[in-house]
Design a protein around this motif. Sequence first.
Motif, mmCIF file in Angstrom:
data_model
loop_
_atom_site.group_PDB
_atom_site.id
_atom_site.type_symbol
_atom_site.label_atom_id
_atom_site.label_comp_id
_atom_site.label_asym_id
_atom_site.label_seq_id
_atom_site.Cartn_x
_atom_site.Cartn_y
_atom_site.Cartn_z
ATOM 1 N N ALA A 132 42.350 10.242 -90.990
ATOM 2 C CA ALA A 132 42.724 9.838 -92.351
ATOM 3 C C ALA A 132 43.883 10.671 -92.879
ATOM 4 O O ALA A 132 44.734 10.170 -93.630
ATOM 5 C CB ALA A 132 41.517 9.968 -93.286
ATOM 6 N N THR A 179 41.548 7.874 -99.255
ATOM 7 C CA THR A 179 40.271 7.572 -98.614
ATOM 8 C C THR A 179 39.275 7.201 -99.706
ATOM 9 O O THR A 179 39.472 7.497 -100.891
ATOM 10 C CB THR A 179 39.691 8.766 -97.818
ATOM 11 O OG1 THR A 179 39.085 9.684 -98.714
ATOM 12 C CG2 THR A 179 40.753 9.467 -97.000
ATOM 13 N N HIS A 216 42.808 2.950 -100.194
ATOM 14 C CA HIS A 216 43.034 2.801 -98.755
ATOM 15 C C HIS A 216 41.691 3.019 -98.073
ATOM 16 O O HIS A 216 41.199 4.152 -97.995
ATOM 17 C CB HIS A 216 44.062 3.822 -98.271
ATOM 18 C CG HIS A 216 44.734 3.435 -97.009
ATOM 19 N ND1 HIS A 216 46.001 3.846 -96.675
ATOM 20 C CD2 HIS A 216 44.339 2.655 -95.968
ATOM 21 C CE1 HIS A 216 46.356 3.342 -95.508
ATOM 22 N NE2 HIS A 216 45.341 2.632 -95.062
ATOM 23 N N GLN A 218 39.471 3.662 -95.230
ATOM 24 C CA GLN A 218 39.565 4.168 -93.867
ATOM 25 C C GLN A 218 38.187 4.479 -93.280
ATOM 26 O O GLN A 218 38.068 5.189 -92.289
ATOM 27 C CB GLN A 218 40.427 5.438 -93.835
ATOM 28 C CG GLN A 218 41.832 5.201 -94.369
ATOM 29 C CD GLN A 218 42.779 6.298 -93.959
ATOM 30 O OE1 GLN A 218 42.880 6.639 -92.783
ATOM 31 N NE2 GLN A 218 43.482 6.862 -94.916
ATOM 32 N N ILE A 232 42.138 -0.271 -92.842
ATOM 33 C CA ILE A 232 42.712 -0.009 -91.530
ATOM 34 C C ILE A 232 42.186 -0.967 -90.466
ATOM 35 O O ILE A 232 42.728 -1.027 -89.368
ATOM 36 C CB ILE A 232 42.451 1.442 -91.087
ATOM 37 C CG1 ILE A 232 40.944 1.736 -90.993
ATOM 38 C CG2 ILE A 232 43.125 2.414 -92.039
ATOM 39 C CD1 ILE A 232 40.626 3.116 -90.444
ATOM 40 N N SER A 250 36.498 -2.200 -91.661
ATOM 41 C CA SER A 250 36.575 -1.448 -92.913
ATOM 42 C C SER A 250 36.652 -2.391 -94.114
ATOM 43 O O SER A 250 36.007 -2.160 -95.147
ATOM 44 C CB SER A 250 37.793 -0.520 -92.900
ATOM 45 O OG SER A 250 37.627 0.513 -91.967
ATOM 46 N N ASN A 309 46.364 0.766 -88.081
ATOM 47 C CA ASN A 309 47.093 2.013 -87.901
ATOM 48 C C ASN A 309 48.065 1.921 -86.727
ATOM 49 O O ASN A 309 47.950 1.047 -85.866
ATOM 50 C CB ASN A 309 46.118 3.169 -87.655
ATOM 51 C CG ASN A 309 45.302 3.503 -88.887
ATOM 52 O OD1 ASN A 309 45.757 3.297 -90.011
ATOM 53 N ND2 ASN A 309 44.104 4.012 -88.688
#
Length: 358
Positions: free
Chosen positions: A4, A94, A115, A117, A141, A145, A162
Amino acid sequence: MYGADRVLLQVVQALPPDRRDDVVVWLPDGRTAPETARLDRELKRAGYAARSLPLPVLRRSLMSVRGFVILLGQAAAVLPALARLRPQVLHCSTSAALLLAPAARMLGVPRVVLHIQEIWSGPEALVLRFLAGFATDWIAISRASAASMRAGMRHRVRVIPNGVEDRPMGEPPPGREREGPLRFVMAGRWNAWKGHRTLLEAWDGAEPPGTLSILGGPPSSGNAADVAGMVAGLRWPGSVTIVGEVPDITPYIDAADVMVVPSASPEPFGLVAIEAFARSRPVVGSNAGGLADVVTHGVTGWLFRPGDAAELSAVLRGLDRTRTEAVGRLARHAYEEQYTAAIFQENLRTWWKGVLEA
């Protein structure tokens, strides 16, 4: 760095160059989160200043009445700094930073980005789904998730896989030419859910299928696996080498033939898998979470049921050099098509453009 943290660094670098001076990075206080020291150094090297604050970081160890009191106190301490800054966009890198989302919205911050993650599960998922409703934009990601969100919100989540940097292949170390028994490598934190026990039980089920190197070390907090103890108890302990923590896993991937990611619980993504792809190495991984999206069974690697040591043993012992090299070439092709740092950065720039224009 944690995966992360590495993603956060790339997210910041994907912002338009003319907005570099507008970026403010807040990191948790180093006394409560010593693992952020490396990220701090990398941010400074990239030209971004980071500020250390007592951020309210949602950790499993704080999921209690006493823990929530501590978190609320930290959130209250950060509010004045957030009020002074009044950012146009707050990016929670995160889900652990989500307590700042309602605070930001209360202060009138127009865009709050989450975001995702992680894969949310258990009682904490209810808390995170509630807090996620205070965000205005969501990226994830992986599909695994994104599925953590409430059903009615999943269609609003943008999935951006990613990416990792491409680096030239190194020369194989002396005596490690592509011949003899296959060489396997596992890299990751020694968390109990990472599957070290499953892998070592599979490894010990019959005569070793080759040699195995284990990279990484115990986590700074949480339930750690006793990797050294498990290796010492094997029938053939000499076939396994505990390397420990290293600054760069690339040489170890280059020296191996196959990467193993045996996670007992679903990986949100599995960054180490695409690091192996970038080095033309196939991946043997558990068929759950983000790994199920990244690894195509029989094409870029092989999948097995999470926690099933017998099935993993059969996969490992069914491999040969010709097959692994052919699949490794396809893994490299998948990397070039989907997981390069350039592709990730371009997807992020496009996404950032929409957020900043809004």
